[in-house]
Write a protein that holds these residues in place. Sequence first.
Motif, PDB file in Angstrom:
ATOM      1  N   ALA A 140       0.848  -1.198   0.000  1.00  0.00           N
ATOM      2  CA  ALA A 140       0.000   0.000   0.000  1.00  0.00           C
ATOM      3  C   ALA A 140       0.880   1.244   0.000  1.00  0.00           C
ATOM      4  O   ALA A 140       0.599   2.221  -0.713  1.00  0.00           O
ATOM      5  N   ASN A 141       1.957   1.198   0.768  1.00  0.00           N
ATOM      6  CA  ASN A 141       2.890   2.328   0.790  1.00  0.00           C
ATOM      7  C   ASN A 141       3.568   2.509  -0.562  1.00  0.00           C
ATOM      8  O   ASN A 141       3.792   3.638  -1.017  1.00  0.00           O
ATOM      9  N   ALA A 142       3.875   1.375  -1.226  1.00  0.00           N
ATOM     10  CA  ALA A 142       4.518   1.437  -2.539  1.00  0.00           C
ATOM     11  C   ALA A 142       3.612   2.127  -3.554  1.00  0.00           C
ATOM     12  O   ALA A 142       4.092   2.862  -4.433  1.00  0.00           O
ATOM     13  N   ARG A 143       2.301   1.918  -3.457  1.00  0.00           N
ATOM     14  CA  ARG A 143       1.374   2.580  -4.373  1.00  0.00           C
ATOM     15  C   ARG A 143       1.458   4.099  -4.200  1.00  0.00           C
ATOM     16  O   ARG A 143       1.446   4.851  -5.180  1.00  0.00           O
ATOM     17  N   GLN A 144       1.540   4.550  -2.956  1.00  0.00           N
ATOM     18  CA  GLN A 144       1.596   5.985  -2.701  1.00  0.00           C
ATOM     19  C   GLN A 144       2.898   6.615  -3.170  1.00  0.00           C
ATOM     20  O   GLN A 144       2.918   7.771  -3.587  1.00  0.00           O
ATOM     21  N   THR A 145       3.982   5.852  -3.109  1.00  0.00           N
ATOM     22  CA  THR A 145       5.292   6.390  -3.486  1.00  0.00           C
ATOM     23  C   THR A 145       5.642   6.128  -4.952  1.00  0.00           C
ATOM     24  O   THR A 145       6.748   6.455  -5.395  1.00  0.00           O
ATOM     25  N   GLY A 146       4.695   5.526  -5.684  1.00  0.00           N
ATOM     26  CA  GLY A 146       4.934   5.288  -7.103  1.00  0.00           C
ATOM     27  C   GLY A 146       5.818   4.094  -7.397  1.00  0.00           C
ATOM     28  O   GLY A 146       6.332   3.956  -8.516  1.00  0.00           O
ATOM     29  N   ARG A 147       5.996   3.191  -6.434  1.00  0.00           N
ATOM     30  CA  ARG A 147       6.832   1.998  -6.635  1.00  0.00           C
ATOM     31  C   ARG A 147       5.960   0.809  -7.021  1.00  0.00           C
ATOM     32  O   ARG A 147       5.951  -0.220  -6.351  1.00  0.00           O
ATOM     33  N   MET A 148       5.252   0.919  -8.133  1.00  0.00           N
ATOM     34  CA  MET A 148       4.394  -0.175  -8.574  1.00  0.00           C
ATOM     35  C   MET A 148       5.188  -1.383  -9.062  1.00  0.00           C
ATOM     36  O   MET A 148       4.638  -2.467  -9.240  1.00  0.00           O
ATOM     37  N   ASP A 149       6.511  -1.210  -9.249  1.00  0.00           N
ATOM     38  CA  ASP A 149       7.346  -2.357  -9.621  1.00  0.00           C
ATOM     39  C   ASP A 149       7.369  -3.385  -8.489  1.00  0.00           C
ATOM     40  O   ASP A 149       7.507  -4.584  -8.731  1.00  0.00           O
ATOM     41  N   LEU A 150       7.201  -2.915  -7.234  1.00  0.00           N
ATOM     42  CA  LEU A 150       7.139  -3.839  -6.106  1.00  0.00           C
ATOM     43  C   LEU A 150       5.885  -4.704  -6.175  1.00  0.00           C
ATOM     44  O   LEU A 150       5.913  -5.872  -5.780  1.00  0.00           O
ATOM     45  N   TRP A 151       4.802  -4.106  -6.675  1.00  0.00           N
ATOM     46  CA  TRP A 151       3.577  -4.891  -6.864  1.00  0.00           C
ATOM     47  C   TRP A 151       3.821  -6.012  -7.874  1.00  0.00           C
ATOM     48  O   TRP A 151       3.433  -7.161  -7.651  1.00  0.00           O
ATOM     49  N   ALA A 152       4.456  -5.660  -8.988  1.00  0.00           N
ATOM     50  CA  ALA A 152       4.708  -6.645 -10.043  1.00  0.00           C
ATOM     51  C   ALA A 152       5.592  -7.782  -9.522  1.00  0.00           C
ATOM     52  O   ALA A 152       5.329  -8.966  -9.794  1.00  0.00           O
ATOM     53  N   LYS A 153       6.631  -7.441  -8.756  1.00  0.00           N
ATOM     54  CA  LYS A 153       7.518  -8.461  -8.213  1.00  0.00           C
ATOM     55  C   LYS A 153       6.765  -9.385  -7.263  1.00  0.00           C
ATOM     56  O   LYS A 153       6.925 -10.610  -7.310  1.00  0.00           O
ATOM     57  N   TYR A 154       5.940  -8.786  -6.383  1.00  0.00           N
ATOM     58  CA  TYR A 154       5.205  -9.594  -5.415  1.00  0.00           C
ATOM     59  C   TYR A 154       4.230 -10.529  -6.127  1.00  0.00           C
ATOM     60  O   TYR A 154       4.169 -11.731  -5.820  1.00  0.00           O
ATOM     61  N   GLU A 155       3.491 -10.011  -7.096  1.00  0.00           N
ATOM     62  CA  GLU A 155       2.494 -10.826  -7.783  1.00  0.00           C
ATOM     63  C   GLU A 155       3.148 -11.904  -8.649  1.00  0.00           C
ATOM     64  O   GLU A 155       2.604 -13.004  -8.801  1.00  0.00           O
ATOM     65  N   ASN A 156       4.313 -11.607  -9.196  1.00  0.00           N
ATOM     66  CA  ASN A 156       5.042 -12.637  -9.968  1.00  0.00           C
ATOM     67  C   ASN A 156       5.503 -13.772  -9.062  1.00  0.00           C
ATOM     68  O   ASN A 156       5.465 -14.952  -9.444  1.00  0.00           O
ATOM     69  N   ARG A 157       5.936 -13.422  -7.843  1.00  0.00           N
ATOM     70  CA  ARG A 157       6.341 -14.463  -6.895  1.00  0.00           C
ATOM     71  C   ARG A 157       5.140 -15.322  -6.501  1.00  0.00           C
ATOM     72  O   ARG A 157       5.259 -16.541  -6.341  1.00  0.00           O
ATOM     73  N   GLN A 158       3.976 -14.666  -6.349  1.00  0.00           N
ATOM     74  CA  GLN A 158       2.765 -15.412  -5.974  1.00  0.00           C
ATOM     75  C   GLN A 158       2.368 -16.412  -7.063  1.00  0.00           C
ATOM     76  O   GLN A 158       1.954 -17.525  -6.771  1.00  0.00           O
ATOM     77  N   LYS A 159       2.561 -16.006  -8.320  1.00  0.00           N
ATOM     78  CA  LYS A 159       2.198 -16.874  -9.440  1.00  0.00           C
ATOM     79  C   LYS A 159       3.138 -18.061  -9.561  1.00  0.00           C
ATOM     80  O   LYS A 159       2.763 -19.154  -9.983  1.00  0.00           O
ATOM     81  N   SER A 160       4.386 -17.815  -9.195  1.00  0.00           N
ATOM     82  CA  SER A 160       5.394 -18.871  -9.357  1.00  0.00           C
ATOM     83  C   SER A 160       5.343 -19.910  -8.231  1.00  0.00           C
ATOM     84  O   SER A 160       5.965 -20.983  -8.338  1.00  0.00           O
ATOM     85  N   THR A 161       4.649 -19.595  -7.139  1.00  0.00           N
ATOM     86  CA  THR A 161       4.592 -20.553  -6.016  1.00  0.00           C
ATOM     87  C   THR A 161       3.389 -21.485  -6.133  1.00  0.00           C
ATOM     88  O   THR A 161       2.434 -21.216  -6.832  1.00  0.00           O
TER      89      THR A 161
END
Length: 203
Positions: free
Chosen positions: A182-203
């Motif tokens: 949620a903090n990453a969304r406010q600071t414009g770090r949407m790349d963290l969202w992509a990394k997290y969701e990619n890890r979720q897909k790979s598990t």
Amino acid sequence: MHIILLGLLIASLLIALKISRAHASKFDAAPPRFKPSERAPTPLESKEQGEADRPVFDATQRVEATPKPTLKGRAWVTDGDTITINNTQIRLFGIDAPELNHPYGQKAKWALHRLCKGQNIRAEITDTDRHGRTVAKCSLQDGTDLSAEMVKLGMAIDWPKYSGGVYSSLETPSIRKKLFLANARQTGRMDLWAKYENRQKST
């Protein structure tokens, strides 16, 4: 001879009296009268050209604020910062909670559900977000601010861009690390969202 002198004296006295009366009439003239349809000018109207037309603030006049549209009713909770009242989806004003598939997303949803359960929620509409959702300040029947309560519970963070920082002081310690996405969304770090969701897909 004496008669002539007496006549001249009387004539000069009459002339002097007329002159005196004429002079006095300039100051004793009656004030001008106005027709019923007219009125005497006020001090404001006698000011210089351009000043008389300026509006004058009257402290006795009350300016009525336009009431903001509101919705009232039972709330169906979508996630930690979104509810639905009377078929209108509402984004809670000024805060950001985790998405359902993000860490603490489900906990945030059920925390909001517990707050709203059995309550008639009052939603004072403030805006529409970029997704077309209604944004509103939502409160319980006793006036408790739902956004403030979610921040106090550590289930949401303040979003200063929209709140003006009104909920910042209510944030729990280290909450921005806990709700890092949620903090990453406010600071414009949407790349963290992509990394997290990619890890979720790979598990």
